[in-house]
Design an enzyme around this catalytic site. Structure first.
Site, PDB file in Angstrom:
ATOM      1  N   GLU A  35       0.825  -1.209   0.000  1.00 36.11           N
ATOM      2  CA  GLU A  35       0.000   0.000   0.000  1.00 36.11           C
ATOM      3  C   GLU A  35       0.856   1.255   0.000  1.00 36.11           C
ATOM      4  OE1 GLU A  35      -3.195   0.578  -0.371  1.00 36.11           O
ATOM      5  OE2 GLU A  35      -3.483  -1.546  -0.756  1.00 36.11           O
ATOM      6  N   CYS A 190     -13.366   1.421 -14.897  1.00 32.55           N
ATOM      7  CA  CYS A 190     -13.726   2.829 -14.686  1.00 32.55           C
ATOM      8  C   CYS A 190     -12.446   3.668 -14.706  1.00 32.55           C
ATOM      9  CB  CYS A 190     -14.464   2.982 -13.351  1.00 32.55           C
ATOM     10  SG  CYS A 190     -15.296   4.566 -13.138  1.00 32.55           S
ATOM     11  N   CYS A 197     -17.592   1.232 -19.880  1.00 25.13           N
ATOM     12  CA  CYS A 197     -18.791   1.184 -19.036  1.00 25.13           C
ATOM     13  C   CYS A 197     -19.674  -0.030 -19.335  1.00 25.13           C
ATOM     14  CB  CYS A 197     -19.586   2.477 -19.195  1.00 25.13           C
ATOM     15  SG  CYS A 197     -18.667   3.954 -18.683  1.00 25.13           S
ATOM     16  N   CYS A 200     -19.061  -2.683 -16.882  1.00 27.75           N
ATOM     17  CA  CYS A 200     -19.122  -2.303 -15.461  1.00 27.75           C
ATOM     18  C   CYS A 200     -20.298  -2.976 -14.756  1.00 27.75           C
ATOM     19  CB  CYS A 200     -19.235  -0.783 -15.331  1.00 27.75           C
ATOM     20  SG  CYS A 200     -19.344  -0.221 -13.621  1.00 27.75           S
ATOM     21  N   CYS A 206     -25.399   4.043 -12.494  1.00 29.92           N
ATOM     22  CA  CYS A 206     -24.315   5.034 -12.496  1.00 29.92           C
ATOM     23  C   CYS A 206     -24.850   6.358 -13.038  1.00 29.92           C
ATOM     24  CB  CYS A 206     -23.144   4.549 -13.352  1.00 29.92           C
ATOM     25  SG  CYS A 206     -21.809   5.772 -13.503  1.00 29.92           S
TER      26      CYS A 206
END
Length: 344
Positions: A35, A190, A197, A200, A206
């Site tokens: 991370e 995205c 899309c 998605c 959305c």
DNA sequence: CAATCGTGGAA
DNA sequence: TTTCCAAGATT
């Protein structure tokens, strides 16, 4: 229509990334290191660094027992070197105050250097499967589009708004899969440009897609032009070809890394040379100009190779063979300049 | 709050 | 070539 999180978790089973190096034998330690490395850094860039880092520092104890130079040498080229300094400091704290175990509470994690709210959330969700929210660039983009958040991303009010949405969407089960899924969605579907899309899992509701705002969201603030900083570098070279590097101040740009003697005025550089070496250089050779873009300014450096008769020891400095600098923490432009010397 | 802090790849 | 920005945190 099932819940947002349910659709993402389902989507992840067939479309999520599952073979990234920090996902194999996942531990809170690996999640933490990955991370930090991935902050403002793309997966493809961080991957080789992560593998090398884990091989050298397989656990908190190994990391805490080494020295900063060693850590920085494994961070050389990755940038944002405060991350490496913080990771090392945090490892010593975890080793001494947490028995070598990465903390599993939000408060304890955030109190460690280099760990903010989002990174802490990722460690909790991915490393401990505890319910916690993240808000990285991917999540910001996904949520800003899905919920039609039009405020500029850089505004604290927008960030606050997105945090609330991120927290509200969290599932009670499979938090680790959900967290990985929403990051994968942002990274692979995205995307900032040319999002797909049609693939998605949450395209039904959305708002950006429905209203034709996918290309305009999230709203980015216009960036200011970067100033150009021009400097001169002085590189003393001994009779055997060794180069003199000096350690930069711990704070600030390239903190704790090895660099050349630097000045914005060439005259000041020569004054510095005479006061430190008490001798005249045999020859002063101008090398090719080095250009480098930082996040907030552009650097143009003109390096000069100063050939010396002898090489003495100096404080906070080290003579190195230019063909053997692997063990040093070097900023990328410095490493490139040294390569320019070895190949000329 | 705004500035600082790296780098490489994509557009 | 230049701009943008990617798993942000700190001051």
């Amino acid at each position: 229509m099932s819940k947002f999180s349910t659709r993402l978790i389902r989507w992840h089973k067939t479309n999520g990334r599952k073979d990234l190096p920090w996902q194999k034998k996942r531990t809170p330690y690996k999640v933490w290191i990955s991370e930090i490395m991935l902050q403002q850094t793309q997966v493809s860039t961080a991957t080789p660094y992560f593998k090398r880092f884990i091989k050298e520092f397989p656990n908190v104890k190994k990391l805490a027992e080494t020295n900063l130079d060693h850590v920085l040498s494994h961070w050389s080229g990755l940038g944002y070197y405060a991350r490496a300094r913080n990771i090392y400091e945090a490892a010593k704290i975890i080793s001494s105050k947490h028995k070598g175990k990465v903390p599993n509470s939000l408060e304890e994690l955030i109190s460690l250097p280099g760990i903010g709210k989002s990174t802490a959330g990722a460690i909790l969700a991915l490393g401990y499967k505890k319910k916690a929210a993240i808000l990285d660039g991917n999540v910001k983009r996904v949520l800003a589009r899905h919920r039609k958040i039009e405020g500029e991303l850089s505004l604290p009010s927008t960030t606050k708004n997105l945090w609330q949405i991120s927290e509200k969407l969290l599932p009670n089960d499979q938090i680790d899969v959900y967290t990985q899924s929403i990051m994968d969605l942002g990274a692979t579907v995205c995307t900032k440009s040319n999002p797909t899309c049609e693939h998605c899992p949450v395209n039904q509701d959305c708002l950006a897609l429905t209203q034709g705002l996918v290309e305009t969201l999230p709203t980015k603030s216009k960036s200011k032009p970067k100033p150009i900083k021009k400097v001169f570098w002085l590189i003393p070279q001994g009779p055997e070809g060794d180069l003199l590097l000096e350690k930069r101040n711990k704070k600030g740009l390239w903190g704790g890394l090895w660099s050349f003697i630097e000045s914005e005025e060439k005259e000041a550089l020569e004054d510095e040379f005479h006061s430190r070496f008490k001798t005249k250089y045999l020859n002063l050779k101008r090398l090719n100009k080095v250009k480098h873009n930082f996040s907030h300014y552009k650097l143009e450096a003109i390096p000069y190779l100063a050939e010396l008769k002898t090489q003495k020891k100096y404080k906070n400095s080290v003579w190195v063979n230019p063909k053997n600098v692997e063990s040093l923490g070097l900023p990328t432009p410095i490493k490139r300049t040294i390569e320019q010397i070895t190949t000329s």
